[in-house]
Design a protein around this motif. Structure first.
Motif, PDB file in Angstrom:
ATOM      1  N   LEU A  64       3.560 -22.253 -12.956  1.00  0.00           N
ATOM      2  CA  LEU A  64       4.568 -22.275 -11.892  1.00  0.00           C
ATOM      3  C   LEU A  64       5.807 -21.474 -12.283  1.00  0.00           C
ATOM      4  O   LEU A  64       6.389 -20.770 -11.452  1.00  0.00           O
ATOM      5  N   THR A  65       6.203 -21.566 -13.535  1.00  0.00           N
ATOM      6  CA  THR A  65       7.371 -20.806 -13.981  1.00  0.00           C
ATOM      7  C   THR A  65       7.109 -19.308 -13.937  1.00  0.00           C
ATOM      8  O   THR A  65       7.978 -18.520 -13.521  1.00  0.00           O
ATOM      9  N   LEU A  66       5.921 -18.893 -14.359  1.00  0.00           N
ATOM     10  CA  LEU A  66       5.580 -17.466 -14.315  1.00  0.00           C
ATOM     11  C   LEU A  66       5.494 -16.956 -12.881  1.00  0.00           C
ATOM     12  O   LEU A  66       5.949 -15.843 -12.581  1.00  0.00           O
ATOM     13  N   VAL A  67       4.932 -17.744 -11.977  1.00  0.00           N
ATOM     14  CA  VAL A  67       4.872 -17.342 -10.566  1.00  0.00           C
ATOM     15  C   VAL A  67       6.274 -17.198  -9.997  1.00  0.00           C
ATOM     16  O   VAL A  67       6.585 -16.231  -9.278  1.00  0.00           O
ATOM     17  N   TRP A  68       7.134 -18.127 -10.328  1.00  0.00           N
ATOM     18  CA  TRP A  68       8.504 -18.063  -9.822  1.00  0.00           C
ATOM     19  C   TRP A  68       9.254 -16.845 -10.377  1.00  0.00           C
ATOM     20  O   TRP A  68       9.871 -16.089  -9.624  1.00  0.00           O
ATOM     21  N   VAL A  69       9.175 -16.633 -11.692  1.00  0.00           N
ATOM     22  CA  VAL A  69       9.942 -15.555 -12.317  1.00  0.00           C
ATOM     23  C   VAL A  69       9.371 -14.184 -11.965  1.00  0.00           C
ATOM     24  O   VAL A  69      10.114 -13.248 -11.627  1.00  0.00           O
ATOM     25  N   LEU A  70       8.055 -14.045 -12.018  1.00  0.00           N
ATOM     26  CA  LEU A  70       7.441 -12.729 -11.809  1.00  0.00           C
ATOM     27  C   LEU A  70       7.324 -12.373 -10.337  1.00  0.00           C
ATOM     28  O   LEU A  70       7.547 -11.215  -9.948  1.00  0.00           O
ATOM     29  N   HIS A  71       6.981 -13.351  -9.488  1.00  0.00           N
ATOM     30  CA  HIS A  71       6.736 -13.043  -8.082  1.00  0.00           C
ATOM     31  C   HIS A  71       8.021 -13.082  -7.252  1.00  0.00           C
ATOM     32  O   HIS A  71       8.294 -12.157  -6.477  1.00  0.00           O
ATOM     33  N   SER A  82      18.999  -2.000 -15.843  1.00  0.00           N
ATOM     34  CA  SER A  82      18.373  -2.960 -14.933  1.00  0.00           C
ATOM     35  C   SER A  82      19.415  -3.884 -14.331  1.00  0.00           C
ATOM     36  O   SER A  82      20.542  -4.006 -14.809  1.00  0.00           O
ATOM     37  N   GLN A  83      19.032  -4.553 -13.262  1.00  0.00           N
ATOM     38  CA  GLN A  83      19.938  -5.480 -12.613  1.00  0.00           C
ATOM     39  C   GLN A  83      20.175  -6.707 -13.499  1.00  0.00           C
ATOM     40  O   GLN A  83      19.307  -7.113 -14.276  1.00  0.00           O
ATOM     41  N   SER A  84      21.356  -7.271 -13.345  1.00  0.00           N
ATOM     42  CA  SER A  84      21.693  -8.427 -14.180  1.00  0.00           C
ATOM     43  C   SER A  84      20.829  -9.644 -13.865  1.00  0.00           C
ATOM     44  O   SER A  84      20.596 -10.485 -14.728  1.00  0.00           O
ATOM     45  N   LEU A  85      20.338  -9.728 -12.622  1.00  0.00           N
ATOM     46  CA  LEU A  85      19.478 -10.857 -12.273  1.00  0.00           C
ATOM     47  C   LEU A  85      18.162 -10.815 -13.033  1.00  0.00           C
ATOM     48  O   LEU A  85      17.585 -11.865 -13.339  1.00  0.00           O
ATOM     49  N   PHE A  86      17.662  -9.631 -13.340  1.00  0.00           N
ATOM     50  CA  PHE A  86      16.442  -9.525 -14.124  1.00  0.00           C
ATOM     51  C   PHE A  86      16.658 -10.024 -15.554  1.00  0.00           C
ATOM     52  O   PHE A  86      15.739 -10.553 -16.179  1.00  0.00           O
ATOM     53  N   VAL A  87      17.862  -9.833 -16.053  1.00  0.00           N
ATOM     54  CA  VAL A  87      18.189 -10.369 -17.375  1.00  0.00           C
ATOM     55  C   VAL A  87      18.313 -11.893 -17.313  1.00  0.00           C
ATOM     56  O   VAL A  87      17.866 -12.610 -18.216  1.00  0.00           O
ATOM     57  N   TYR A  88      18.894 -12.379 -16.235  1.00  0.00           N
ATOM     58  CA  TYR A  88      19.122 -13.822 -16.119  1.00  0.00           C
ATOM     59  C   TYR A  88      17.820 -14.596 -15.944  1.00  0.00           C
ATOM     60  O   TYR A  88      17.739 -15.769 -16.342  1.00  0.00           O
ATOM     61  N   THR A  89      16.800 -13.983 -15.357  1.00  0.00           N
ATOM     62  CA  THR A  89      15.530 -14.690 -15.192  1.00  0.00           C
ATOM     63  C   THR A  89      14.859 -14.986 -16.522  1.00  0.00           C
ATOM     64  O   THR A  89      13.978 -15.856 -16.588  1.00  0.00           O
ATOM     65  N   ALA A  90      15.265 -14.271 -17.566  1.00  0.00           N
ATOM     66  CA  ALA A  90      14.732 -14.591 -18.892  1.00  0.00           C
ATOM     67  C   ALA A  90      15.211 -15.963 -19.370  1.00  0.00           C
ATOM     68  O   ALA A  90      14.546 -16.604 -20.200  1.00  0.00           O
ATOM     69  N   HIS A  91      16.357 -16.391 -18.858  1.00  0.00           N
ATOM     70  CA  HIS A  91      16.905 -17.686 -19.289  1.00  0.00           C
ATOM     71  C   HIS A  91      15.987 -18.853 -18.913  1.00  0.00           C
ATOM     72  O   HIS A  91      15.584 -19.625 -19.807  1.00  0.00           O
ATOM     73  N   PRO A  92      15.634 -19.050 -17.644  1.00  0.00           N
ATOM     74  CA  PRO A  92      14.734 -20.177 -17.344  1.00  0.00           C
ATOM     75  C   PRO A  92      13.348 -20.015 -17.939  1.00  0.00           C
ATOM     76  O   PRO A  92      12.730 -21.003 -18.347  1.00  0.00           O
ATOM     77  N   GLU A 238      10.052 -20.048  -2.066  1.00  0.00           N
ATOM     78  CA  GLU A 238      10.529 -20.155  -3.445  1.00  0.00           C
ATOM     79  C   GLU A 238      11.061 -21.549  -3.747  1.00  0.00           C
ATOM     80  O   GLU A 238      10.939 -22.050  -4.872  1.00  0.00           O
ATOM     81  N   VAL A 239      11.631 -22.182  -2.737  1.00  0.00           N
ATOM     82  CA  VAL A 239      12.150 -23.541  -2.929  1.00  0.00           C
ATOM     83  C   VAL A 239      11.025 -24.490  -3.296  1.00  0.00           C
ATOM     84  O   VAL A 239      11.183 -25.346  -4.184  1.00  0.00           O
ATOM     85  N   PHE A 240       9.885 -24.356  -2.641  1.00  0.00           N
ATOM     86  CA  PHE A 240       8.755 -25.232  -2.940  1.00  0.00           C
ATOM     87  C   PHE A 240       8.240 -24.992  -4.359  1.00  0.00           C
ATOM     88  O   PHE A 240       7.878 -25.939  -5.069  1.00  0.00           O
TER      89      PHE A 240
END
Length: 266
Positions: A64-71, A82-92, A238-240
């Motif tokens: 589920l985490t990989l689907v959320w982060v990658l998709h 790269s965009q800062s959001l792509f860096v931030y997704t590494a955090h979760p 994405e919420v689900f």
């Protein structure tokens, strides 16, 4: 017919009966005082089903985490352009892998690994070190995102819980290394008979603080996911995915705790 003398001889018998009654009462009181000792065997099950369930839930959390982060979040990138959001997704991503999955597996290492105690300790320590490495990368991603966007650090409840959990986690790992290596060697050299006593006294506290820190990591992950839900969501689905990830993490934590307290009879 019994004489008066014979009637007098029956008085000791009455005395004997009177003395016997308190003895029975004492025995009854002792039986009532001795209560059966409750243990983990009262669950009527072993840790094996929970260990298998924990592995399935760990796979679900990772998927589920990989689907959320990658998709939904576009993946992870460390490039300067790269965009800062792509860096931030590494955090979760790294926090879930390190703090939740690796830490949960480390907690269950003594039940999963079949072999000598030395092998179980080695796997337990190795998983904690791997978890700490993932946590360090995830923490760096969060601070980098805040620095690049001019955002303040450590203001939310999630960040407070995260810093406290990481600090206690590192301290617990340092104490574990100290107890298992340097301090034990020193005490064994000076007081050879005190090593087993010291380890026996520290073991229950190590288990308690390990489970407490793991529960803190679960709470930190849940509050972090809640922050993403409250933020702007591009895709409604994405919420689900985030909610199901939080439920899977909570169930994984519950099953890990249950696998630890159940008896390990295979």
């Amino acid at each position: 017919m019994p004489s008066r003398g014979g009637g007098g001889s029956t008085q000791p018998a009455v005395v004997v009966v009177a003395v016997a009654q308190p003895a029975r009462r004492r025995t009854t009181r002792r039986r009532r005082a001795i209560m059966p000792v409750k243990s983990s065997a009262s669950f009527r099950m072993t840790a094996l089903p929970m260990l298998l369930t924990a592995q399935l839930l760990a796979a679900a959390v990772l998927a589920l985490t990989l689907v959320w982060v990658l998709h939904f979040r576009g993946g992870v990138s460390w490039k300067p352009t790269s965009q800062s959001l792509f860096v931030y997704t590494a955090h979760p991503l790294f926090m879930v892998i390190g703090f939740i999955i690796c830490t949960g597996e480390a907690v269950m290492a003594y039940r999963i690994v079949l072999g000598p105690t030395a092998a179980k300790k080695a796997v337990h320590l190795l998983l904690h070190l791997v978890a700490l490495a993932f946590v360090a990368v995830g923490l760096y991603a969060a601070f980098k995102f805040h620095h690049d966007n001019g955002l303040p650090d450590i203001r939310s409840l999630h960040s407070w819980l995260g810093i406290a959990t990481i600090s206690l986690y590192a301290l617990q790992l340092f104490i574990l290394l100290l107890i298992s290596q340097w301090l034990v060697a020193f005490v064994y050299f000076v007081f050879p008979g005190a090593v087993m006593t010291m380890r026996a006294d520290y073991a229950p506290w190590h288990i308690f603080f390990g489970l407490a820190i793991f529960l803190m990591a679960i709470c930190t992950a849940e509050t972090g996911l809640a922050k993403f839900v409250s933020a702007s969501i591009v895709y409604p689905s994405e919420v689900f995915v985030i909610n199901f990830t939080g439920i899977a993490i909570l169930m994984f934590g519950v099953v890990v705790i249950l696998a630890v307290i159940l008896p390990s009879r295979y």
